[in-house]
Scaffold this active site. Structure first.
Site, short mmCIF file in Angstrom:
data_model
loop_
_atom_site.label_atom_id
_atom_site.label_comp_id
_atom_site.label_asym_id
_atom_site.label_seq_id
_atom_site.Cartn_x
_atom_site.Cartn_y
_atom_site.Cartn_z
N ALA A 1 -0.07 8.37 -3.87
CA ALA A 1 -0.65 8.24 -2.34
C ALA A 1 0.29 9.32 -1.61
CB ALA A 1 -0.28 6.85 -1.98
N GLY B 1 5.08 5.41 -5.76
CA GLY B 1 4.12 5.90 -4.50
C GLY B 1 3.58 7.41 -4.66
N SER B 2 3.92 8.06 -6.03
CA SER B 2 3.66 9.55 -6.15
C SER B 2 2.17 10.00 -5.70
CB SER B 2 4.00 10.00 -7.50
OG SER B 2 3.77 11.31 -7.71
N PRO C 1 9.26 11.13 -8.74
CA PRO C 1 8.68 10.99 -10.31
C PRO C 1 7.21 10.24 -10.17
CG PRO C 1 10.30 8.98 -9.88
CD PRO C 1 10.21 10.00 -8.42
N ASP D 1 -0.21 0.98 -0.71
CA ASP D 1 0.54 2.49 -1.00
C ASP D 1 0.19 3.47 0.13
OD1 ASP D 1 1.33 1.05 -3.11
OD2 ASP D 1 0.95 2.57 -4.61
N GLY E 1 5.62 3.96 -10.34
CA GLY E 1 5.57 2.91 -9.05
C GLY E 1 6.20 3.20 -8.05
C1 MEV Z 1 0.72 -0.16 -6.88
O1 MEV Z 1 1.90 0.46 -6.17
C2 MEV Z 1 0.74 -1.63 -6.20
C3 MEV Z 1 -0.36 -2.43 -6.90
O2 MEV Z 1 -0.38 -3.81 -6.30
C4 MEV Z 1 -1.89 -1.88 -6.74
C5 MEV Z 1 -2.21 -1.74 -5.21
O3 MEV Z 1 -1.95 -2.49 -4.39
O4 MEV Z 1 -3.40 -1.19 -5.11
C6 MEV Z 1 -0.11 -2.85 -8.13
#
Ligand code: MEV
Length: 331
Positions: A125, A122-123, A116, A167, A120
């Protein structure tokens, strides 16, 4: 910001190993969950992340005589007309073609993703990683891990300005990964882990969440720096607890990290509801994972039977979806 690296990245076009060019090629990557350390990692503190094998993305690249195109659930059309959300994907294609010496090659790129977006996990990357791999295979190049990382980071910089690099590593990892203090390496796991990823259904944009923490740090540096230091110390603790197989201790550290992240302004009522529901259902620990401000919660449970019970409670509490994942103990 400190960016730990495995070793200095070489120029992508310097060391790619040639294989046979193809007319069609595929690349794959997976989603990721951050066990602990998100946001603090942007300020040079360590983090631990894991690949989510249950959430995969595949990119299929086909040579075309016409202009390059993308076909995906979000958009289908010419590369030079992609909407803002797909600019990182477009960057992954053009950066890879440029680096490998084929800037004018026409590519039809199909993306099939189970990850999704804006949750948060990792979509951005993972899609970039799959695209880099597919395009490299299409032109007959085998990239080293460093070369892939450098290209994915180019796409990630379009997605959220100053990505830590965590990521980009995690979506290509085979197991839990330590990222920090200048190294990227596997972490020891003393006992198998059972984890649930629970989606709030609320989009959480990493770019805005990271910018929000930076803004808060400008106005309240002492409080924000103390929280970042505390998160860094919790990540060190988590590594020790993980290696010792102390799952109760690890869960407590995760829940404490959730509270600290809330204090940084990256929480969300929907995330708090899921964390509270998981705790009531007997989870060992729960926290937001990734950028926050929506997105997903990561919940540590005792075993797979327990995961089924807790996932039911999470869905009853409003989770839009849940995925269960396990992490094997290291030998
Ligand atoms: C995002 O998945 C993780 C963060 O720490 C950003 C990053 O590490 O670049 C919020």
């Amino acid at each position: 910001m400190t960016t730990p690296s495995v070793r200095p990245a070489r120029r992508p076009d310097a060391a790619a190993t040639p294989t046979a060019p193809a007319s069609v090629a595929t690349g794959r990557a997976t989603g990721k969950a951050i066990l602990i350390g998100e946001h603090a990692v942007v300020y040079g503190r360590p983090a631990i992340a894991l690949p989510l094998a249950a959430l995969a993305v595949q990119a299929t690249a086909t040579r075309t005589e016409g202009p390059s195109r993308i076909r995906s659930a979000l958009f289908s059309g010419r590369l030079d007309a992609v909407p803002a959300r797909l600019l990182p994907t477009a960057k992954a294609i053009t950066a890879t073609l440029d680096a490998l010496g084929h800037p004018h090659l026409g590519v039809d790129l199909q993306i099939q993703s189970e990850i999704p977006a804006e949750r948060g996990v990792g979509s951005s990357a993972a899609v970039a990683a799959a695209v880099v791999r597919a395009v490299a295979a299409l032109v007959g190049a085998t990239l080293s891990g460093d070369e892939e990382h450098a290209l994915i980071q180019q796409a990630e910089r379009v997605a959220h300005t100053a990505p830590s690099g965590l990521d980009s590593h995690a979506v290509r990892a085979r197991g839990p990964l330590w990222f920090g203090n200048g190294v990227v390496e596997p972490v020891a796991v003393g006992r198998p882990l059972s984890l649930i990823v629970a989606d709030t259904g609320v989009a959480g944009r990493t770019r805005e969440a990271v910018a929000g923490v930076a803004e808060r740090r400008r106005t309240d540096p002492a409080v924000v720096d103390a929280a970042i230091d505390r998160l860094g110390a919790l990540t060190d603790d988590a590594r020790t607890l993980l290696a010792a197989g102390d799952l109760d201790g690890l869960g407590a550290v995760m829940t404490r990290a959730h509270e600290l992240l809330g204090g940084l302004g990256v929480g969300d009522p929907a995330l708090d509801r899921l964390v509270a529901a998981a705790t009531r259902a007997g989870a060992l620990g729960a926290k937001l994972t990734g950028g926050g401000r929506g997105g997903c919660a990561l919940i540590l449970v005792r075993d797979l039977d327990h995961a089924a019970d807790v996932a039911g409670s999470l869905r009853a509490a409003g989770a839009a979806a849940t995925w269960t994942t396990t992490v094997e103990a290291t030998p």
